[in-house]
Design a protein around this motif. Structure first.
Motif, PDB file in Angstrom:
ATOM      1  N   VAL A  30      48.599  35.425  40.837  1.00 34.02           N
ATOM      2  CA  VAL A  30      48.761  36.212  41.429  1.00 34.02           C
ATOM      3  C   VAL A  30      49.914  37.650  41.011  1.00 34.02           C
ATOM      4  CG1 VAL A  30      50.795  36.335  44.099  1.00 34.02           C
ATOM      5  CG2 VAL A  30      49.292  34.866  43.233  1.00 34.02           C
ATOM      6  N   ALA A  31      50.475  37.105  40.159  1.00 34.37           N
ATOM      7  CA  ALA A  31      51.219  37.841  39.278  1.00 34.37           C
ATOM      8  C   ALA A  31      50.396  39.329  38.821  1.00 34.37           C
ATOM      9  CB  ALA A  31      51.977  37.718  38.391  1.00 34.37           C
ATOM     10  N   GLN A  32      49.189  38.549  38.194  1.00 32.18           N
ATOM     11  CA  GLN A  32      48.580  39.506  37.055  1.00 32.18           C
ATOM     12  C   GLN A  32      47.631  40.480  38.740  1.00 32.18           C
ATOM     13  OE1 GLN A  32      45.514  37.190  35.110  1.00 32.18           O
ATOM     14  NE2 GLN A  32      47.081  36.438  33.639  1.00 32.18           N
ATOM     15  N   ARG A  33      46.978  40.122  39.535  1.00 31.01           N
ATOM     16  CA  ARG A  33      47.152  40.773  40.861  1.00 31.01           C
ATOM     17  C   ARG A  33      48.464  42.317  41.487  1.00 31.01           C
ATOM     18  NH1 ARG A  33      42.261  38.140  44.427  1.00 31.01           N
ATOM     19  NH2 ARG A  33      41.058  37.705  42.949  1.00 31.01           N
ATOM     20  N   LEU A  34      48.510  41.317  41.700  1.00 24.92           N
ATOM     21  CA  LEU A  34      50.561  42.537  42.372  1.00 24.92           C
ATOM     22  C   LEU A  34      50.513  43.247  40.878  1.00 24.92           C
ATOM     23  CD1 LEU A  34      53.126  39.224  43.142  1.00 24.92           C
ATOM     24  CD2 LEU A  34      51.505  41.113  45.005  1.00 24.92           C
ATOM     25  N   SER A  35      50.592  42.989  39.553  1.00 21.58           N
ATOM     26  CA  SER A  35      50.901  43.947  38.697  1.00 21.58           C
ATOM     27  C   SER A  35      49.288  45.196  38.555  1.00 21.58           C
ATOM     28  CB  SER A  35      51.128  43.539  37.213  1.00 21.58           C
ATOM     29  OG  SER A  35      49.945  42.661  36.539  1.00 21.58           O
ATOM     30  N   VAL A  81      57.290  35.722  41.931  1.00 22.42           N
ATOM     31  CA  VAL A  81      56.282  35.053  42.548  1.00 22.42           C
ATOM     32  C   VAL A  81      56.826  33.555  41.625  1.00 22.42           C
ATOM     33  CG1 VAL A  81      53.824  34.646  42.027  1.00 22.42           C
ATOM     34  CG2 VAL A  81      53.893  36.527  42.464  1.00 22.42           C
ATOM     35  N   THR A  82      56.915  32.720  42.800  1.00 19.61           N
ATOM     36  CA  THR A  82      57.122  30.822  42.359  1.00 19.61           C
ATOM     37  C   THR A  82      56.164  30.244  42.881  1.00 19.61           C
ATOM     38  OG1 THR A  82      59.108  32.138  42.402  1.00 19.61           O
ATOM     39  CG2 THR A  82      58.888  29.440  42.780  1.00 19.61           C
ATOM     40  N   VAL A 105      51.245  26.793  47.353  1.00 18.26           N
ATOM     41  CA  VAL A 105      52.097  27.509  48.199  1.00 18.26           C
ATOM     42  C   VAL A 105      53.302  28.828  47.259  1.00 18.26           C
ATOM     43  CG1 VAL A 105      54.251  27.624  49.745  1.00 18.26           C
ATOM     44  CG2 VAL A 105      52.571  25.959  49.750  1.00 18.26           C
ATOM     45  N   VAL A 106      52.770  29.784  46.967  1.00 18.03           N
ATOM     46  CA  VAL A 106      53.353  31.277  47.032  1.00 18.03           C
ATOM     47  C   VAL A 106      54.656  31.516  47.604  1.00 18.03           C
ATOM     48  CG1 VAL A 106      52.295  33.466  46.060  1.00 18.03           C
ATOM     49  CG2 VAL A 106      51.014  31.269  45.629  1.00 18.03           C
ATOM     50  N   ILE A 107      55.208  31.410  47.166  1.00 19.62           N
ATOM     51  CA  ILE A 107      56.506  32.336  47.722  1.00 19.62           C
ATOM     52  C   ILE A 107      57.122  33.740  46.877  1.00 19.62           C
ATOM     53  CG2 ILE A 107      58.878  32.095  48.346  1.00 19.62           C
ATOM     54  CD1 ILE A 107      58.404  28.756  47.561  1.00 19.62           C
ATOM     55  N   PRO A 166      41.417  31.990  44.346  1.00 23.57           N
ATOM     56  CA  PRO A 166      41.558  30.721  45.108  1.00 23.57           C
ATOM     57  C   PRO A 166      42.649  30.287  44.214  1.00 23.57           C
ATOM     58  CG  PRO A 166      40.149  32.221  43.882  1.00 23.57           C
ATOM     59  CD  PRO A 166      41.347  32.425  44.027  1.00 23.57           C
ATOM     60  N   GLY A 167      43.039  29.258  45.398  1.00 23.58           N
ATOM     61  CA  GLY A 167      44.044  27.258  45.322  1.00 23.58           C
ATOM     62  C   GLY A 167      45.151  27.585  46.360  1.00 23.58           C
ATOM     63  N   VAL A 168      44.771  28.863  46.345  1.00 19.06           N
ATOM     64  CA  VAL A 168      46.895  29.064  47.640  1.00 19.06           C
ATOM     65  C   VAL A 168      45.800  28.927  48.704  1.00 19.06           C
ATOM     66  CG1 VAL A 168      47.917  31.011  48.491  1.00 19.06           C
ATOM     67  CG2 VAL A 168      46.684  31.116  46.588  1.00 19.06           C
ATOM     68  N   PHE A 169      47.296  27.722  48.901  1.00 24.86           N
ATOM     69  CA  PHE A 169      47.545  26.622  49.826  1.00 24.86           C
ATOM     70  C   PHE A 169      47.709  27.345  51.151  1.00 24.86           C
ATOM     71  CE2 PHE A 169      49.246  23.806  53.390  1.00 24.86           C
ATOM     72  CZ  PHE A 169      48.356  23.067  53.203  1.00 24.86           C
ATOM     73  N   ASP A 170      49.012  27.978  51.139  1.00 24.95           N
ATOM     74  CA  ASP A 170      50.260  28.659  52.169  1.00 24.95           C
ATOM     75  C   ASP A 170      50.705  29.934  50.516  1.00 24.95           C
ATOM     76  OD1 ASP A 170      51.093  29.734  54.492  1.00 24.95           O
ATOM     77  OD2 ASP A 170      52.603  28.083  54.334  1.00 24.95           O
ATOM     78  N   VAL A 171      51.030  31.125  51.825  1.00 22.46           N
ATOM     79  CA  VAL A 171      52.191  32.248  51.572  1.00 22.46           C
ATOM     80  C   VAL A 171      53.305  32.372  52.665  1.00 22.46           C
ATOM     81  CG1 VAL A 171      52.135  34.761  50.679  1.00 22.46           C
ATOM     82  CG2 VAL A 171      49.963  33.459  50.490  1.00 22.46           C
TER      83      VAL A 171
END
Length: 95
Positions: free
Chosen positions: A29-34, A46-47, A52-54, A76-81
């Motif tokens: 997630v951090a790679q995608r955001l950057s 990102v936690t 579950v991504v916070i 892929p693999g993220v259950f919730d945000v």
């Protein structure tokens, strides 16, 4: 009667060790955001807990906030945000 309270091992992290899958998701997630033009220079943390991504931090506009959540959902693999990202100069209560 006095019960001894054991000291935690140093350094104390305050919780259980993160799951390898959570660490991997956090990194992805951090790679995608950057990498994304909209979110790359924003103050977003990102936690991940139990897949579950916070997202937290401050951004300039609602569009950036929305894009950050969409990028996290696309991993892929993220259950919730949980999108806890706030806007700069958000409304404050009257004093």
């Amino acid at each position: 009667m006095m019960m001894p309270w054991p000291y935690p091992e140093f350094p104390f992290t305050g919780g259980p060790e993160p799951d390898d899958a959570d660490v991997r998701l956090s990194s992805l997630v951090a790679q995608r955001l950057s990498a994304d033009w909209t979110t790359r220079r924003q103050q977003i943390t990102v936690t991940v807990q139990n897949r579950v991504v916070i997202l937290a931090g401050l951004v300039a506009d609602p569009e950036t906030r929305r894009v950050a959540a969409e990028l996290a959902w696309d991993v892929p693999g993220v259950f919730d945000v949980c999108n806890a990202v706030r806007l700069y100069g958000g409304r404050r209560g009257r004093r």
